[in-house]
Write a protein that holds these residues in place. Structure first.
Motif, PDB file in Angstrom:
ATOM      1  N   GLY A   1      86.252  69.686  23.208  1.00  0.00           N
ATOM      2  CA  GLY A   1      86.521  70.569  24.333  1.00  0.00           C
ATOM      3  C   GLY A   1      86.817  69.810  25.596  1.00  0.00           C
ATOM      4  O   GLY A   1      87.162  68.622  25.567  1.00  0.00           O
ATOM      5  N   LEU A   2      86.668  70.521  26.693  1.00  0.00           N
ATOM      6  CA  LEU A   2      86.973  69.980  28.012  1.00  0.00           C
ATOM      7  C   LEU A   2      85.700  69.943  28.844  1.00  0.00           C
ATOM      8  O   LEU A   2      84.845  70.818  28.742  1.00  0.00           O
ATOM      9  N   TRP A   3      85.603  68.938  29.684  1.00  0.00           N
ATOM     10  CA  TRP A   3      84.496  68.851  30.624  1.00  0.00           C
ATOM     11  C   TRP A   3      84.965  68.114  31.854  1.00  0.00           C
ATOM     12  O   TRP A   3      85.957  67.372  31.806  1.00  0.00           O
ATOM     13  N   ASP A   4      84.308  68.339  32.956  1.00  0.00           N
ATOM     14  CA  ASP A   4      84.645  67.673  34.212  1.00  0.00           C
ATOM     15  C   ASP A   4      83.935  66.329  34.206  1.00  0.00           C
ATOM     16  O   ASP A   4      82.726  66.260  34.414  1.00  0.00           O
ATOM     17  N   HIS A   5      84.679  65.275  33.925  1.00  0.00           N
ATOM     18  CA  HIS A   5      84.084  63.949  33.767  1.00  0.00           C
ATOM     19  C   HIS A   5      83.365  63.546  35.042  1.00  0.00           C
ATOM     20  O   HIS A   5      83.900  63.667  36.142  1.00  0.00           O
ATOM     21  N   ASP A   6      82.161  63.060  34.886  1.00  0.00           N
ATOM     22  CA  ASP A   6      81.308  62.769  36.041  1.00  0.00           C
ATOM     23  C   ASP A   6      81.658  61.481  36.785  1.00  0.00           C
ATOM     24  O   ASP A   6      81.061  61.181  37.804  1.00  0.00           O
ATOM     25  N   ALA A   7      82.631  60.749  36.351  1.00  0.00           N
ATOM     26  CA  ALA A   7      83.019  59.518  37.040  1.00  0.00           C
ATOM     27  C   ALA A   7      84.242  59.741  37.929  1.00  0.00           C
ATOM     28  O   ALA A   7      84.966  58.814  38.248  1.00  0.00           O
TER      29      ALA A   7
ATOM     30  N   ILE B   1      86.969  61.248  37.174  1.00  0.00           N
ATOM     31  CA  ILE B   1      88.199  61.076  36.407  1.00  0.00           C
ATOM     32  C   ILE B   1      88.992  62.374  36.330  1.00  0.00           C
ATOM     33  O   ILE B   1      90.192  62.368  36.209  1.00  0.00           O
ATOM     34  N   GLY B   2      88.314  63.506  36.417  1.00  0.00           N
ATOM     35  CA  GLY B   2      88.965  64.805  36.307  1.00  0.00           C
ATOM     36  C   GLY B   2      88.571  65.495  35.023  1.00  0.00           C
ATOM     37  O   GLY B   2      87.576  65.144  34.387  1.00  0.00           O
ATOM     38  N   VAL B   3      89.354  66.477  34.619  1.00  0.00           N
ATOM     39  CA  VAL B   3      89.062  67.210  33.390  1.00  0.00           C
ATOM     40  C   VAL B   3      89.411  66.305  32.209  1.00  0.00           C
ATOM     41  O   VAL B   3      90.534  65.823  32.093  1.00  0.00           O
ATOM     42  N   ALA B   4      88.412  66.084  31.375  1.00  0.00           N
ATOM     43  CA  ALA B   4      88.576  65.171  30.248  1.00  0.00           C
ATOM     44  C   ALA B   4      88.292  65.893  28.937  1.00  0.00           C
ATOM     45  O   ALA B   4      87.486  66.816  28.887  1.00  0.00           O
ATOM     46  N   MET B   5      88.974  65.444  27.899  1.00  0.00           N
ATOM     47  CA  MET B   5      88.711  65.952  26.559  1.00  0.00           C
ATOM     48  C   MET B   5      87.526  65.183  25.991  1.00  0.00           C
ATOM     49  O   MET B   5      87.413  63.975  26.167  1.00  0.00           O
TER      50      MET B   5
ATOM     51  N   HIS C   1      96.314  70.619  33.595  1.00  0.00           N
ATOM     52  CA  HIS C   1      97.305  69.585  33.285  1.00  0.00           C
ATOM     53  C   HIS C   1      96.724  68.201  33.547  1.00  0.00           C
ATOM     54  O   HIS C   1      95.759  68.062  34.286  1.00  0.00           O
ATOM     55  N   ALA C   2      97.335  67.240  32.962  1.00  0.00           N
ATOM     56  CA  ALA C   2      96.887  65.850  33.047  1.00  0.00           C
ATOM     57  C   ALA C   2      95.452  65.729  32.546  1.00  0.00           C
ATOM     58  O   ALA C   2      94.572  65.238  33.228  1.00  0.00           O
ATOM     59  N   VAL C   3      95.235  66.208  31.326  1.00  0.00           N
ATOM     60  CA  VAL C   3      93.928  66.063  30.697  1.00  0.00           C
ATOM     61  C   VAL C   3      93.671  64.577  30.473  1.00  0.00           C
ATOM     62  O   VAL C   3      94.553  63.836  30.033  1.00  0.00           O
ATOM     63  N   MET C   4      92.469  64.162  30.784  1.00  0.00           N
ATOM     64  CA  MET C   4      92.069  62.771  30.627  1.00  0.00           C
ATOM     65  C   MET C   4      91.231  62.625  29.356  1.00  0.00           C
ATOM     66  O   MET C   4      90.792  63.626  28.779  1.00  0.00           O
ATOM     67  N   ALA C   5      90.972  61.406  28.960  1.00  0.00           N
ATOM     68  CA  ALA C   5      90.058  61.111  27.859  1.00  0.00           C
ATOM     69  C   ALA C   5      89.484  59.723  28.105  1.00  0.00           C
ATOM     70  O   ALA C   5      90.193  58.829  28.573  1.00  0.00           O
ATOM     71  N   VAL C   6      88.226  59.570  27.797  1.00  0.00           N
ATOM     72  CA  VAL C   6      87.541  58.293  28.032  1.00  0.00           C
ATOM     73  C   VAL C   6      86.812  57.907  26.757  1.00  0.00           C
ATOM     74  O   VAL C   6      86.149  58.734  26.128  1.00  0.00           O
ATOM     75  N   THR C   7      86.942  56.648  26.381  1.00  0.00           N
ATOM     76  CA  THR C   7      86.230  56.148  25.212  1.00  0.00           C
ATOM     77  C   THR C   7      85.798  54.713  25.491  1.00  0.00           C
ATOM     78  O   THR C   7      86.280  54.070  26.419  1.00  0.00           O
ATOM     79  N   ARG C   8      84.891  54.245  24.691  1.00  0.00           N
ATOM     80  CA  ARG C   8      84.467  52.837  24.823  1.00  0.00           C
ATOM     81  C   ARG C   8      85.586  51.938  24.305  1.00  0.00           C
ATOM     82  O   ARG C   8      86.345  52.318  23.426  1.00  0.00           O
ATOM     83  N   ASP C   9      85.643  50.738  24.836  1.00  0.00           N
ATOM     84  CA  ASP C   9      86.727  49.830  24.454  1.00  0.00           C
ATOM     85  C   ASP C   9      86.655  49.408  22.990  1.00  0.00           C
ATOM     86  O   ASP C   9      87.657  49.025  22.401  1.00  0.00           O
TER      87      ASP C   9
ATOM     88  N   VAL D   1      90.262  54.469  29.804  1.00  0.00           N
ATOM     89  CA  VAL D   1      90.618  55.787  30.324  1.00  0.00           C
ATOM     90  C   VAL D   1      92.069  56.071  29.948  1.00  0.00           C
ATOM     91  O   VAL D   1      92.965  55.283  30.258  1.00  0.00           O
ATOM     92  N   PHE D   2      92.266  57.214  29.288  1.00  0.00           N
ATOM     93  CA  PHE D   2      93.596  57.652  28.884  1.00  0.00           C
ATOM     94  C   PHE D   2      93.959  58.921  29.645  1.00  0.00           C
ATOM     95  O   PHE D   2      93.091  59.686  30.041  1.00  0.00           O
ATOM     96  N   GLN D   3      95.263  59.120  29.824  1.00  0.00           N
ATOM     97  CA  GLN D   3      95.755  60.326  30.454  1.00  0.00           C
ATOM     98  C   GLN D   3      96.795  60.940  29.549  1.00  0.00           C
ATOM     99  O   GLN D   3      97.630  60.237  28.968  1.00  0.00           O
TER     100      GLN D   3
END
Length: 168
Positions: A79-85, A87-91, A122-130, A159-161
């Motif tokens: 789903g979507l959440w407002d990333h706490d760093a 970053i914006g709305v992230a998957m 729009h411009a959904v972000m995604a964050v993962t560990r390296d 961080v991906f966009q």
């Protein structure tokens, strides 16, 4: 918000009845251990569930629970959440180890991106560990582009966009 259907999954907004499954997900070292927050206790999972439900009530979007259409078995979340760093709305997605390797993550993520578009996000972000190369591969396959790498206390985050569509 009603359920979303994919070829093999039912996605429903996370609810109280999902608590036990969420506890199993967040307590699993191969799942929670790969997420930003790490493995969670029941109390921490309760707080997370409450946050997810509050986001749905406040924003009209949030995290879905994934279940198999054929058996009803719990697969994970997406789903979507407002990333706490900032970053914006992230998957966000996480799948139980026994459900991995079947393409459920990508199938659910495609539905989440369609949902984001329907919600005019729009411009959904995604964050993962390296070191989470599987997740990075899924994001690239979904059309995400690398935006930045951040050094944080517990390692490096990638961080991906979501790639924007070209103008007509």
């Amino acid at each position: 918000m009603s359920a979303r259907l994919t070829a093999r999954l039912i996605l429903t907004p996370v609810g109280e009845s999902d608590f036990a499954d969420l506890c199993a997900l967040t307590a699993h070292p191969e799942v929670g251990g790969k997420l930003k927050h790490g493995v969670l206790t029941h109390e921490q999972t309760r707080a997370q569930l409450d946050d997810y439900r509050e986001t749905w009530a406040r924003e009209g979007w949030g995290v879905f629970v994934l279940r198999r259409r054929d058996s009803g078995a719990f697969v994970g979340i997406a789903g979507l959440w407002d990333h706490d760093a900032g970053i914006g709305v992230a998957m966000r997605y996480a799948v139980m180890p026994e459900q991995r390797g079947a393409g459920f993550t990508k199938e659910a993520a495609k539905s989440i991106l369609e949902f984001a578009q329907e919600q005019n996000i729009h411009a959904v972000m995604a964050v993962t560990r390296d070191n989470n190369l599987v997740s990075q591969r899924i994001l690239v396959d979904l059309g995400f582009q690398l935006r930045e790498i951040r050094e944080v206390a517990h390692g490096r985050l990638v961080v991906f966009q979501q790639a924007t569509e070209p103008s007509p």
